[in-house]
Design a protein around this motif. Structure first.
Motif, PDB file in Angstrom:
ATOM      1  N   VAL A   1      12.102 -15.878 -12.982  1.00  0.00           N
ATOM      2  CA  VAL A   1      13.506 -15.852 -12.574  1.00  0.00           C
ATOM      3  C   VAL A   1      13.781 -14.508 -11.897  1.00  0.00           C
ATOM      4  O   VAL A   1      13.860 -13.473 -12.554  1.00  0.00           O
ATOM      5  CB  VAL A   1      14.453 -16.029 -13.790  1.00  0.00           C
TER       6      VAL A   1
ATOM      7  N   ALA B   1      17.785 -21.065 -13.556  1.00  0.00           N
ATOM      8  CA  ALA B   1      16.882 -21.024 -14.709  1.00  0.00           C
ATOM      9  C   ALA B   1      17.393 -21.951 -15.813  1.00  0.00           C
ATOM     10  O   ALA B   1      16.623 -22.726 -16.386  1.00  0.00           O
ATOM     11  CB  ALA B   1      16.755 -19.594 -15.231  1.00  0.00           C
TER      12      ALA B   1
ATOM     13  N   VAL C   1       9.309 -16.883 -20.189  1.00  0.00           N
ATOM     14  CA  VAL C   1      10.238 -16.697 -19.080  1.00  0.00           C
ATOM     15  C   VAL C   1      10.143 -15.239 -18.655  1.00  0.00           C
ATOM     16  O   VAL C   1      10.323 -14.339 -19.479  1.00  0.00           O
ATOM     17  CB  VAL C   1      11.693 -17.035 -19.491  1.00  0.00           C
TER      18      VAL C   1
ATOM     19  N   THR D   1      21.352 -15.161 -19.229  1.00  0.00           N
ATOM     20  CA  THR D   1      20.272 -16.148 -19.315  1.00  0.00           C
ATOM     21  C   THR D   1      19.547 -16.030 -20.645  1.00  0.00           C
ATOM     22  O   THR D   1      19.260 -17.034 -21.305  1.00  0.00           O
ATOM     23  CB  THR D   1      19.296 -15.974 -18.136  1.00  0.00           C
TER      24      THR D   1
END
Length: 120
Positions: free
Chosen positions: A7, A37, A49, A63
């Protein structure tokens, strides 16, 4: 096959990381901000991630909070990869629940090594 969600809103960084992780036989997902995401995370559960903090729309902190609230993602590792390199930034990222906090500029070998170490 391990899965990674990258991301970041910087295309050159995304391309470099995508190439490096595909070479290590990862299935690679790409998002250009936290909103993208979160959309990907609705249908895919990556092992890790790799998350920038400073992005348009939904930032990395938001996030990470989303990931931590989702039971389906409780085993997903989160690694911040960001230009925010002050001690207070690092402490904040780790306090929010990141498994690792890496800073830009970076060595691609170091990033891959850190991720592989985290997953073993």
């Amino acid at each position: 096959m391990k899965k990674i969600l990258i991301v970041d809103d910087e295309p050159n960084i995304v391309m470099t990381l995508e190439y490096a992780f595909k070479k290590k036989d990862f299935e690679v997902y790409i998002a250009r901000d936290g909103g993208e995401a979160m959309h990907i995370l609705e249908t895919s559960i990556p092992d890790v991630v790799l998350l920038d903090i400073m992005m348009p729309n939904v930032d990395g902190y938001q996030t990470l909070e989303h990931i931590k609230k989702n039971d389906a993602l409780k085993n997903t590792k989160v690694v911040f990869l960001t230009a925010k390199n002050k001690i207070s930034d690092i402490e904040k990222g780790l306090k929010l629940g990141a498994d690792k906090y890496l800073t830009k500029p970076f060595s691609i070998k170091k990033i891959v090594s850190e991720i592989l170490g985290l997953l073993n």
